[in-house]
Every structure is written in structure tokens, then in C-alpha cells.
Enzyme design. Structure first.
Site, mmCIF file in Angstrom:
data_model
loop_
_atom_site.group_PDB
_atom_site.id
_atom_site.type_symbol
_atom_site.label_atom_id
_atom_site.label_comp_id
_atom_site.label_asym_id
_atom_site.label_seq_id
_atom_site.Cartn_x
_atom_site.Cartn_y
_atom_site.Cartn_z
ATOM 1 N N ARG A 1 38.545 3.436 -6.745
ATOM 2 C CA ARG A 1 38.587 4.801 -7.260
ATOM 3 C C ARG A 1 39.723 5.536 -6.569
ATOM 4 O O ARG A 1 39.735 5.650 -5.340
ATOM 5 C CB ARG A 1 37.255 5.512 -7.005
ATOM 6 C CG ARG A 1 37.271 6.971 -7.406
ATOM 7 C CD ARG A 1 35.969 7.682 -7.113
ATOM 8 N NE ARG A 1 36.070 9.093 -7.476
ATOM 9 C CZ ARG A 1 35.865 10.093 -6.621
ATOM 10 N NH1 ARG A 1 35.537 9.839 -5.368
ATOM 11 N NH2 ARG A 1 35.996 11.351 -7.026
ATOM 12 N N HIS B 1 41.899 15.633 -7.905
ATOM 13 C CA HIS B 1 41.240 15.598 -6.591
ATOM 14 C C HIS B 1 41.962 16.600 -5.689
ATOM 15 O O HIS B 1 42.565 16.255 -4.687
ATOM 16 C CB HIS B 1 41.274 14.186 -5.997
ATOM 17 C CG HIS B 1 40.270 13.967 -4.906
ATOM 18 N ND1 HIS B 1 39.365 12.915 -4.904
ATOM 19 C CD2 HIS B 1 40.038 14.647 -3.750
ATOM 20 C CE1 HIS B 1 38.624 12.963 -3.799
ATOM 21 N NE2 HIS B 1 39.007 14.001 -3.091
ATOM 22 N N GLU C 1 34.517 17.036 -7.507
ATOM 23 C CA GLU C 1 33.814 18.058 -6.735
ATOM 24 C C GLU C 1 34.270 19.502 -6.999
ATOM 25 O O GLU C 1 34.868 20.169 -6.130
ATOM 26 C CB GLU C 1 33.923 17.764 -5.242
ATOM 27 C CG GLU C 1 33.360 16.415 -4.884
ATOM 28 C CD GLU C 1 33.344 16.147 -3.389
ATOM 29 O OE1 GLU C 1 34.096 16.794 -2.651
ATOM 30 O OE2 GLU C 1 32.553 15.290 -2.967
ATOM 31 N N ASN D 1 28.745 12.167 -5.286
ATOM 32 C CA ASN D 1 29.199 11.938 -3.909
ATOM 33 C C ASN D 1 28.087 12.419 -2.978
ATOM 34 O O ASN D 1 27.678 13.575 -3.056
ATOM 35 C CB ASN D 1 30.481 12.726 -3.621
ATOM 36 C CG ASN D 1 31.654 12.244 -4.445
ATOM 37 O OD1 ASN D 1 31.560 11.213 -5.110
ATOM 38 N ND2 ASN D 1 32.759 12.971 -4.407
ATOM 39 N N TYR E 1 26.760 12.528 1.126
ATOM 40 C CA TYR E 1 27.049 12.325 2.550
ATOM 41 C C TYR E 1 25.887 12.694 3.446
ATOM 42 O O TYR E 1 25.631 12.059 4.456
ATOM 43 C CB TYR E 1 28.286 13.133 2.967
ATOM 44 C CG TYR E 1 29.562 12.553 2.436
ATOM 45 C CD1 TYR E 1 30.019 12.856 1.155
ATOM 46 C CD2 TYR E 1 30.305 11.645 3.192
ATOM 47 C CE1 TYR E 1 31.185 12.306 0.657
ATOM 48 C CE2 TYR E 1 31.473 11.087 2.698
ATOM 49 C CZ TYR E 1 31.900 11.426 1.419
ATOM 50 O OH TYR E 1 33.059 10.875 0.920
ATOM 51 N N GLU F 1 31.294 8.444 -3.905
ATOM 52 C CA GLU F 1 31.664 8.560 -2.487
ATOM 53 C C GLU F 1 30.406 8.538 -1.637
ATOM 54 O O GLU F 1 29.413 9.168 -1.994
ATOM 55 C CB GLU F 1 32.419 9.864 -2.174
ATOM 56 C CG GLU F 1 33.820 9.941 -2.650
ATOM 57 C CD GLU F 1 34.499 11.239 -2.259
ATOM 58 O OE1 GLU F 1 34.153 11.846 -1.214
ATOM 59 O OE2 GLU F 1 35.372 11.688 -3.036
HETATM 60 O O1 LIG Z 1 34.874 14.649 3.886
HETATM 61 C C1 LIG Z 1 34.980 13.332 3.447
HETATM 62 C C2 LIG Z 1 35.319 13.306 1.954
HETATM 63 C C3 LIG Z 1 36.735 13.805 1.637
HETATM 64 O O2 LIG Z 1 37.693 13.100 2.400
HETATM 65 C C4 LIG Z 1 36.965 13.617 0.129
HETATM 66 O O3 LIG Z 1 38.302 13.903 -0.265
HETATM 67 C C5 LIG Z 1 36.045 14.534 -0.663
HETATM 68 O O4 LIG Z 1 35.911 14.109 -2.019
HETATM 69 C C6 LIG Z 1 34.696 14.652 0.007
HETATM 70 N N1 LIG Z 1 33.650 15.341 -0.440
HETATM 71 C C7 LIG Z 1 32.682 15.293 0.508
HETATM 72 C C8 LIG Z 1 31.350 15.965 0.407
HETATM 73 C C9 LIG Z 1 31.529 17.406 -0.049
HETATM 74 C C10 LIG Z 1 32.048 18.280 1.040
HETATM 75 C C11 LIG Z 1 33.391 18.230 1.343
HETATM 76 C C12 LIG Z 1 33.909 19.083 2.326
HETATM 77 C C13 LIG Z 1 33.042 19.959 2.978
HETATM 78 C C14 LIG Z 1 31.698 19.980 2.662
HETATM 79 C C15 LIG Z 1 31.198 19.141 1.686
HETATM 80 C C16 LIG Z 1 33.146 14.543 1.538
HETATM 81 N N2 LIG Z 1 34.372 14.137 1.196
#
Ligand SMILES: OC[C@@H]1[C@@H](O)[C@H](O)[C@@H](O)c2[nH]c(CCc3ccccc3)c[n+]21
Length: 448
Positions: A78, A122, A167, A292, A294, A352
């Protein structure tokens, strides 16, 4: 001994990156400025003065990086396209050198049996469009649809998985409400307008795809499940506001044709009355949803926090993200099961999922050991399987990220890669997490 777990036979195992975070050479070969080349050039915006000027030098090392994916046995990759490489002014003349870069990458992926999954946006908006209002200008729905059409015409068929936006919540919350991300605005009245135009642009691009595309298109949203810190009515209400603002603000209009009622409560006078016809555009039928995941958030009422009046209660086992994202695999299962309950049985891809921990320096054996990331990955993959066992139509998983890269305003210090990058030498070294992931792909999860 727990019984071995199996994923569906054609489960799509891959990895994810984005253009500005890995490519470098953002202005090469006729490319135009983006809001991130400008943001990076503004002192204090990115930690340590880091920029995407070189990053992982993927713009020149793409063949080596595809070989790396092949060595890990990945089935899919991706990536995102930089809009201002394709249309340096955001609209108008196509930059053929920009097309050529992505065409080489796509053909190399296909030659190595790796499915290209292309994200149109993105976060790296062409600066020339930001000068014309960017996501605050309603015309951006047409600008984005025209950009999308160029790529659909050139690549559809070789690219069979399209994503419009990555996002929209982060683009809006980070770029227009709180300001840590480009273009760095902090404005209660701009945020709903930017967010709504992102969804309109998404719908306009899907509409074009339905005219000329022959494969699959979807949207990628970040979902952070919200759990109340107590059963106090104030905390329950705060949790609902947080869920409406971060999660349902995007899924409800796309799948249910309206915004959650809590958004008017949150934004008050800053929340417009949206034209009814906008929801016909936004609600274009999708072939899949990308999620996505986390971490989760445990929410309590906090009167002083603007504008949500919600505070997150810090949890114990956290990653090394600057706000300490909790390791909470159950949240991944809950997110996927709740999506199906609320929005139906659309195919789902986790686009993600990953973690950042301080990776100890190379051990004497020359191997890059990352035990915390290995542990986190295993737990999340078990959680993924639990969702499948509960009936979720889960089709694939993209680990974030293939390479250590530019973590936006946090710079290079926050490493999410399963492959280590030495940013002085550009040497790539698979971490233990990459070796584990290669085994997971090869065994379709049975090794877990
Ligand atoms: O932070 C890690 C990755 C980024 O490097 C990606 O570009 C991005 O798509 C992404 N999204 C998220 C979760 C959403 C989020 C991002 C930043 C701050 C809070 C929540 C985490 N990440």
C-alpha cells in the site's frame, strides 16, 4: 497449546507507506511544492528540523525496496501517490515524469507478484491548491476528481485496489483544528468545512471511478475505539462525543447519509447546515472499507478541553509514541466487530497497524532486535483473527510500516518500520519483526 490459527486462504498480507514519508526528492522532475514541503521548510514545524527532502530516498531506491518486499514474501504493498508530482499546479497539465515514476513502481510490484494498493491522497496537498483555499474551497471536490481521473485512466487494471483518502480525520484535526500537521491551521470554523470537503472530494472521485474504473475503490479511516473511564453520565457522554468526532464523523455520512448529532453539540455555531445533496455525493457505494488501528482511548469528561470537553486517561502499557499510545489489541477486535454491527458486511482491510518503540542499536550479532514490536505485532494479529472468528469479512492486513520513515511533525525519531533504515547510509536492515512477519505471511498466520 492453543490451536493453530488460520486466516482465509487468499488473505492479503502486505505493508504500507506514504509518499512524503519515504520518497524524498519531493521537487524532482517537475514536481510541484506540497503543503508538506512548505511545512517542513517552516522552522519549528518538524522535530529536529527533519524534512522529507531525502527521507528513505525511495524515489531512487524503489527497485531495491520492491526486492526487499519480495524477500519478505509480501503479497501486497500500500503506497500513496504525490498529487503534485502528477499535477504540479494541482490542476491542469500532467507531469509525465511523475506518472513515469509511479508506473515503474507499479510494474515492478506486478513483476514481483505484489498487489499494488494505491492511495490517491495521503496528506500532501499541492501547495498551489492550498493557495486557492485547499480543503476549504468547495471546488476541491472537482480538483480531486480530475486528479483521480488522470490516475484511473493511466493505471486502472494494473492497480486493482484504489483508495481515495487516507484518514480524513487526521487531515482535519491535525491540519485545521489543532494545527500540528500541514497546513497548520487552528480554527473551529474551518475544521468542519475542510472535513466536509474531504468527504465530498472522496465521493466525487468514487463517482468518476464508477464511470471508468473496473476494479475496487474504497476509503481508509483511522478508528480509535472509545471506552468510558467510569459509568458516570458525564464520562459516558464524553465518550460518545469522542466516538462521534473521531470515528462516526466519517463512517456515518458515507454509510448512513448523515453526520452524528453530537457534532452540532461539539461545534455549535461553527457547524453549518449542510446541503442535502452533498450526502448523495458522499454516500457513493464502496467496494471495501480500509481501517487503520493503533490504539484505543479511555475517555472522561474534561470541561476545560477544547472543543470536545474530553480527556484521555493514560493507560499502563504504552508504545513510545509521543502521547503514549496504549498497546490494546482487544481494541482492534472490538473496532472490526463494531464496524460490522454498525455499517454491515462490507469487505474490510486493515490498512495500517503498527507500533513505535525505541529500537536498541544493532546487537553484536548484527541483527536488529525489536522485541516490543514483535510482541505487539503478535498480539494484534491474534486480535485480527478473533474478529474473523466473530464473522468479520476481513480480507487483508497491511503492517505500518515497511520502512522507518518520516513520522510527520515528529520527524525520523519515531520509528514504525519493520525494516530499519540508517538515514545516513540509507541501508535497510530487516528487524526481528520483519522476520516474524515474513513467517506469518509464508504460513498464512499458522506460525502465530
Ligand atoms: O503515526 C503512524 C502512522 C503515520 O505514519 C501514517 O502516515 C498515518 O496514516 C497514521 N495514522 C495513524 C493513526 C491516526 C493518528 C495519526 C496521528 C495522530 C493521531 C492519530 C497512525 N499513522
Amino acid at each position: 497449546m492453543s490451536k493453530p490459527i488460520h486466516f482465509p486462504p487468499d488473505f492479503l498480507w502486505g505493508s504500507a507507506t506514504s509518499a512524503y514519508q519515504i520518497e524524498g526528492a519531493p521537487l524532482a522532475d517537475g514536481a510541484g511544492h506540497s503543503i508538506w514541503t512548505r511545512f517542513a521548510a517552516t522552522p519549528g514545524k518538524i522535530a529536529n528540523g527533519d524534512t522529507g527532502d531525502i527521507a528513505c530516498d525511495h524515489y531512487h531506491r524503489w527497485r531495491e525496496d520492491v526486492a526487499l518486499m519480495r524477500s519478505l514474501g509480501l503479497k501486497a504493498y500500500r503506497f500513496s501517490v504525490s498529487w503534485s508530482r502528477i499535477l504540479p499546479q494541482g490542476t491542469g497539465a500532467v507531469n509525465e515524469a511523475g506518472i513515469a515514476f509511479y508506473e515503474k513502481l507499479i510494474d515492478e510490484l506486478l513483476a514481483n507478484g505484489i498487489e499494488p494498493m494505491l492511495t490517491l491522497y495521503h496528506w500532501d496537498l499541492p501547495a498551489a491548491l492550498d493557495d486557492r483555499g485547499g480543503w476549504l474551497n468547495p471546488a476541491i471536490a472537482d480538483w480531486f476528481a480530475d486528479y483521480a481521473r488522470v490516475l484511473f485512466e493511466r493505471f486502472d487494471g494494473r492497480v486493482c485496489f484504489w483508495t481515495t483518502l487516507n484518514e480524513p480525520w487526521v487531515v482535519t484535526d491535525g491540519g485545521y483544528l489543532h494545527g500540528p500537521l500541514a497546513p497548520g491551521h487552528r480554527n473551529l470554523y474551518e475544521a468542519p468545512i475542510a472535513s466536509h470537503n474531504l468527504l465530498r472530494a472522496h465521493g466525487a472521485a468514487v463517482k468518476v471511478y464508477r464511470e471508468i474504473g473496473k476494479h475496487r475503490i474504497g476509503l481508509v479511516v483511522n478508528i480509535e475505539p472509545k471506552y468510558p473511564a467510569s459509568d458516570e453520565p458525564q464520562d459516558i457522554a464524553a465518550t460518545r462525543r469522542a466516538d462521534a468526532y473521531m470515528n462516526r464523523q466519517y463512517l456515518d455520512p458515507v454509510f448512513h447519509g448523515h453526520y452524528p448529532a453530537e457534532l452540532k453539540e461539539i461545534f455549535g455555531a461553527a457547524w453549518p447546515d449542510w446541503p442535502r445533496e452533498d450526502f448523495d455525493l458522499i454516500g457513493q457505494k464502496l467496494d471495501y472499507i480500509g481501517i487503520n488501528y493503533y490504539t484505543r482511548s479511555v475517555c472522561r469528561h474534561e470541561e476545560t478541553n477544547w472543543p470536545l470537553k474530553v480527556a484521555a486517561v493514560r493507560q499502563t502499557q504504552s508504545t513510545h509514541m509521543e502521547t503514549g499510545w496504549e498497546v490494546f489489541p482487544q481494541g482492534l477486535t472490538d473496532t472490526l466487530v463494531e464496524f460490522r454491527r454498525r455499517y454491515g458486511d462490507l469487505p474490510v482491510y486493515v490498512m495500517e497497524n503498527g507500533s513505535t518503540f525505541y529500537d536498541p542499536p544493532n546487537a553484536e550479532d548484527g541483527q536488529m532486535h525489536d522485541p516490543l514490536r514483535v510482541d505487539c505485532l503478535k498480539k494484534n494479529l491474534h486480535a485480527l483473527h478473533a474478529a474473523i472468528e466473530q464473522g468479520v469479512d476481513l480480507r487483508g492486513y497491511m503492517v505500518w510500516s515497511l520502512l522507518d520513515n518520516l513520522e510527520w511533525s515528529l520527524g525520523f525519531a519515531k520509528r514504525f518500520g519493520i525494516v530499519h533504515v540508517n538515514f545516513e547510509t540509507q541501508q535497510r536492515t530487516p528487524k526481528d519483526s520483519a522476520l516474524l512477519y515474513a513467517q506469518v505471511v509464508a504460513s498464512n498466520g499458522a506460525c502465530l
